[in-house]
Write an enzyme that holds these catalytic residues in place. Structure first.
Site, PDB file in Angstrom:
ATOM      1  N   SER A 139       0.838  -1.201   0.000  1.00  0.00           N
ATOM      2  CA  SER A 139       0.000   0.000   0.000  1.00  0.00           C
ATOM      3  C   SER A 139       0.868   1.243   0.000  1.00  0.00           C
ATOM      4  O   SER A 139       1.994   1.231   0.506  1.00  0.00           O
ATOM      5  CB  SER A 139      -0.908   0.018   1.234  1.00  0.00           C
ATOM      6  OG  SER A 139      -1.560   1.267   1.379  1.00  0.00           O
ATOM      7  N   TYR A 187      -2.289  -0.154  10.270  1.00  0.00           N
ATOM      8  CA  TYR A 187      -2.346  -0.610   8.888  1.00  0.00           C
ATOM      9  C   TYR A 187      -1.077  -0.204   8.138  1.00  0.00           C
ATOM     10  O   TYR A 187      -0.496  -1.007   7.395  1.00  0.00           O
ATOM     11  CB  TYR A 187      -3.584  -0.016   8.212  1.00  0.00           C
ATOM     12  CG  TYR A 187      -3.830  -0.476   6.801  1.00  0.00           C
ATOM     13  CD1 TYR A 187      -4.414  -1.715   6.546  1.00  0.00           C
ATOM     14  CD2 TYR A 187      -3.497   0.334   5.706  1.00  0.00           C
ATOM     15  CE1 TYR A 187      -4.658  -2.133   5.244  1.00  0.00           C
ATOM     16  CE2 TYR A 187      -3.744  -0.072   4.414  1.00  0.00           C
ATOM     17  CZ  TYR A 187      -4.326  -1.308   4.181  1.00  0.00           C
ATOM     18  OH  TYR A 187      -4.561  -1.722   2.889  1.00  0.00           O
TER      19      TYR A 187
END
Length: 320
Positions: free
Chosen positions: A215, A228
């Site tokens: 990501s 995250y």
């Protein structure tokens, strides 16, 4: 010397004046969201919406675009078998469809989204390939072993592993990030990748590949996604380390690091108002659709395309 510097300063002021005059004569037009694909993609603002975890693609508005009707397969994965975690929706579904279009049989792993998984199964079969649907929790090592064994039993082998399943919930303040929340994120996003790779690698051969989903948050962080971001940065490091570990066995390991993508992951995380503006802050001023990300997975999975690429993280971040 003083005369020269005075003349230079005068030239600078002249250029400054010319530019100001040009700016005033041609007011800056409002930038539009970039559309550079084979078809036009939705742009914010989107309808305000929020979903309970793990998210349901069927009710997402607008529906994510995953079928890539203008993408033409050319046998890049002919005869291969692929296992995709989080394959029921979002990026995972789009990857499953393109893998099938390139000639692969596909197994998808999902948590509890049976209806979404059924849509993916039908989409893969529409491409003329077989699809095995497996429900379970990738954070559990025993499940990952069973899932890989089921793929081997069904298809007779495993050539491509796509680690894609993820958990994400924002937390605005560090003090609000509970240990339970942190633990769930780490177990799903890091343990899940580790367990699945450990189960799959002994069944893989020279020329096979692992593609992990990282990501942009793992590259630049995100203030409301501390846990995250940590796991995605860890996935990038895991990708590079595992690539080094497996290079002598001829198994390539790479990662794709997407920016904002219109999938159930974010509407089941963010507040409704934030969802309506999702993706508006990137230079392209819109989130990617899953079908715009999936070709990168084909590229990294196919030995015809990326036989000399391993240990790389490929950012697809909308122009950052």
């Amino acid at each position: 010397m003083a005369r020269r510097t005075t003349k230079t300063a005068a030239k600078q002021r002249l250029v400054q004046k010319q530019v100001k005059s040009s700016d005033e004569a041609s007011p800056r037009s409002k930038q539009k969201a970039m559309q550079a694909g084979a078809r036009k993609y939705p742009v914010p603002p989107f309808p305000r919406q929020h979903q309970p975890k793990p998210g349901d693609e069927r009710v997402l508005d607008p529906s994510p675009m995953y079928d890539a009707p203008f993408y033409q397969g050319s046998g890049k994965l002919e005869g291969k078998v692929a296992l995709i975690t989080g394959g029921d929706s979002g990026i995972g579904r789009a990857v499953a469809v393109l893998f099938a279009r390139e000639g692969a049989d596909v197994a998808i792993v999902h948590l509890s989204e049976k209806a979404d998984a059924e849509v993916t199964r039908k989409a893969v079969e529409k491409e003329g390939r077989r699809c095995l649907v497996i429900a379970g929790d990738v954070a559990k090592s025993a499940f990952c072993e069973r899932a890989v064994a089921a793929v081997i039993q069904e298809f007779g082998g495993l050539n491509v592993l796509v680690n894609n399943a993820a958990f994400q919930v924002h937390s605005e303040r560090l003090e609000d990030l509970t240990e339970e929340h942190f633990d769930l994120t780490v177990k799903t996003n890091l343990y899940g990748y580790f367990h699945m790779a450990k189960a799959a690698v002994p069944r893989m051969q020279e020329g096979d590949a692992i593609v992990n989903t990282g990501s942009v948050t793992g590259i630049k962080g995100s203030k409301a996604l501390l846990d995250y971001s940590l796991t995605k940065g860890g996935i990038h490091a895991f990708t590079k380390a595992l690539a080094s570990n497996l290079v002598s066995r001829g198994i390539r390991v790479n990662a794709v690091a997407p920016g904002p993508v219109w999938t159930p992951l974010n509407p089941s995380d963010k507040e409704a108002e934030d969802v309506s503006k999702f993706g508006a802050d990137v230079p392209m001023q819109r989130p990617a659709q899953p079908e715009e990300i999936a070709p990168a997975y084909v590229f990294l999975a196919s030995p015809q395309c990326s036989s000399y690429i391993s240990g790389e993280v490929l950012p697809i971040v909308g122009g950052y």
